[in-house]
Design a protein around this motif. Structure first.
Motif, PDB file in Angstrom:
ATOM      1  N   THR A  30       0.837  -1.191   0.000  1.00  0.00           N
ATOM      2  CA  THR A  30       0.000   0.000   0.000  1.00  0.00           C
ATOM      3  C   THR A  30       0.879   1.251   0.000  1.00  0.00           C
ATOM      4  OG1 THR A  30      -0.057  -0.014   2.427  1.00  0.00           O
ATOM      5  CG2 THR A  30      -1.840  -1.139   1.281  1.00  0.00           C
ATOM      6  N   GLU A  31       0.299   2.377  -0.409  1.00  0.00           N
ATOM      7  CA  GLU A  31       1.027   3.640  -0.362  1.00  0.00           C
ATOM      8  C   GLU A  31       1.098   4.116   1.088  1.00  0.00           C
ATOM      9  OE1 GLU A  31      -0.575   6.535  -2.984  1.00  0.00           O
ATOM     10  OE2 GLU A  31      -0.298   5.305  -4.795  1.00  0.00           O
TER      11      GLU A  31
ATOM     12  N   VAL B  21      10.461  -3.493   9.606  1.00  0.00           N
ATOM     13  CA  VAL B  21      11.168  -3.288   8.347  1.00  0.00           C
ATOM     14  C   VAL B  21      10.123  -3.026   7.267  1.00  0.00           C
ATOM     15  CG1 VAL B  21      12.583  -4.419   6.588  1.00  0.00           C
ATOM     16  CG2 VAL B  21      13.119  -4.740   9.012  1.00  0.00           C
ATOM     17  N   VAL B  22      10.362  -2.015   6.441  1.00  0.00           N
ATOM     18  CA  VAL B  22       9.421  -1.673   5.375  1.00  0.00           C
ATOM     19  C   VAL B  22      10.139  -1.741   4.029  1.00  0.00           C
ATOM     20  CG1 VAL B  22       7.858   0.064   4.427  1.00  0.00           C
ATOM     21  CG2 VAL B  22       8.131  -0.157   6.913  1.00  0.00           C
TER      22      VAL B  22
ATOM     23  N   LYS C 226       5.328  -2.639   1.998  1.00  0.00           N
ATOM     24  CA  LYS C 226       4.896  -3.766   2.829  1.00  0.00           C
ATOM     25  C   LYS C 226       5.726  -3.749   4.108  1.00  0.00           C
ATOM     26  CE  LYS C 226       5.593  -7.073  -0.250  1.00  0.00           C
ATOM     27  NZ  LYS C 226       5.536  -8.425  -0.874  1.00  0.00           N
ATOM     28  N   GLY C 227       5.060  -4.003   5.240  1.00  0.00           N
ATOM     29  CA  GLY C 227       5.731  -3.971   6.529  1.00  0.00           C
ATOM     30  C   GLY C 227       5.994  -5.364   7.080  1.00  0.00           C
TER      31      GLY C 227
ATOM     32  N   TYR D 293       8.553 -11.605   9.307  1.00  0.00           N
ATOM     33  CA  TYR D 293       7.335 -11.917   8.558  1.00  0.00           C
ATOM     34  C   TYR D 293       6.516 -10.656   8.339  1.00  0.00           C
ATOM     35  CZ  TYR D 293       8.246 -16.848   9.528  1.00  0.00           C
ATOM     36  OH  TYR D 293       8.818 -18.103   9.590  1.00  0.00           O
ATOM     37  N   ARG D 294       5.746 -10.670   7.266  1.00  0.00           N
ATOM     38  CA  ARG D 294       4.910  -9.529   6.950  1.00  0.00           C
ATOM     39  C   ARG D 294       3.845  -9.332   8.010  1.00  0.00           C
ATOM     40  NH1 ARG D 294       1.513  -8.299   1.325  1.00  0.00           N
ATOM     41  NH2 ARG D 294       0.970  -6.137   1.863  1.00  0.00           N
ATOM     42  N   ILE D 295       3.621  -8.065   8.371  1.00  0.00           N
ATOM     43  CA  ILE D 295       2.603  -7.737   9.369  1.00  0.00           C
ATOM     44  C   ILE D 295       1.600  -6.709   8.851  1.00  0.00           C
ATOM     45  CG2 ILE D 295       3.959  -8.373  11.397  1.00  0.00           C
ATOM     46  CD1 ILE D 295       4.706  -5.410  11.702  1.00  0.00           C
ATOM     47  N   TRP D 296       1.948  -5.994   7.751  1.00  0.00           N
ATOM     48  CA  TRP D 296       0.979  -5.089   7.149  1.00  0.00           C
ATOM     49  C   TRP D 296       1.293  -4.876   5.669  1.00  0.00           C
ATOM     50  CZ3 TRP D 296       2.935  -0.638   4.995  1.00  0.00           C
ATOM     51  CH2 TRP D 296       4.098  -0.071   5.537  1.00  0.00           C
TER      52      TRP D 296
END
Length: 226
Positions: free
Chosen positions: A73-74, A155-156, A165-166, A223-226
């Motif tokens: 996402t932006e 981390v983004v 992606k976070g 791992y991805r969280i957002w």
């Protein structure tokens, strides 16, 4: 890169060197009935295998993560950047690089230029960089010197279109370069995981600390969280 007992500042990569490929070929020849879709080494294939059990973020919900926008996402981050705890790194997008042969040479060329290399397939997002290079100012030096990267760090990753992606770092793993071919993350052979992934949306950040011990590799997984 073959292990060396001398200081080699351009050796930061958990790469699929020739010996790794030869080892896999031997195993494949011995196990002709192994599923062709999953020919990666398993712990039982390697004598003295070291297994690092995967650690997920707290309250990790796989279904919720799978429902997130695939491309991100932006969120106002710089295009084509790796943001670690607020510190921004640019990178060379080399996804699809497999870490051996010509790919290995190309990867090391980027690292020798003191840049961050971004590789990975199948949802793994792997970043290689130097902590220390000939100038003493490796691109990943701030990670340790400023305490940016540890368990719990956000981390983004932002792509060329500004979609982000976070991820949450859940584990830091240390081992010597000479022992890299014995390392497993659960059932996943780490030299393969770094390049091919396992389907989970993950981040994998690695640098070496030859100033502490010759051949010491530090890998941070999340791992991805957002």
């Amino acid at each position: 890169m073959p292990y060396t007992n001398s200081y080699t500042p351009n050796t930061a990569v958990l790469a699929q060197d020739t010996s790794s490929v030869q080892e896999r070929n031997r195993v494949d020849e011995d196990e002709t009935e192994k599923d062709n879709e999953d020919d990666s080494l398993k712990p039982e294939d390697i004598e003295g295998a070291v297994i690092h059990e995967p650690v997920l973020p707290t309250d990790y919900d796989e279904e919720e993560i799978e429902s997130l926008p695939e491309d991100g996402t932006e969120a106002g981050y710089t295009e084509e950047s790796l943001n670690v705890n607020g510190y921004e790194f640019s990178f060379k997008d080399m996804r699809g690089n497999e870490g051996f042969g010509d790919d290995f040479d190309e990867l090391n060329e980027v690292l020798n230029e003191n840049r961050v290399a971004y590789v990975g397939q199948n949802n793994i997002n792997t970043f290689f960089g130097h902590y220390y290079d000939l100038s003493g100012t490796g691109v990943f030096k701030p990670l340790a010197d400023q305490g940016l990267l540890e368990v719990g760090t956000e981390v983004v990753i932002t792509d060329e279109y500004g979609l982000s992606k976070g991820y949450e770092i859940t584990q830091t793993i240390e081992f010597l370069h000479e022992n890299q071919q014995k390392q497993f993350y659960g059932d996943d052979y780490m030299p393969d995981l770094a390049y091919y992934g396992n389907g989970d949306d993950m981040v994998y950040i690695q640098y070496c600390r030859w100033d502490i011990q010759t051949g010491l590799l530090i890998t941070n997984i999340g791992y991805r969280i957002w």
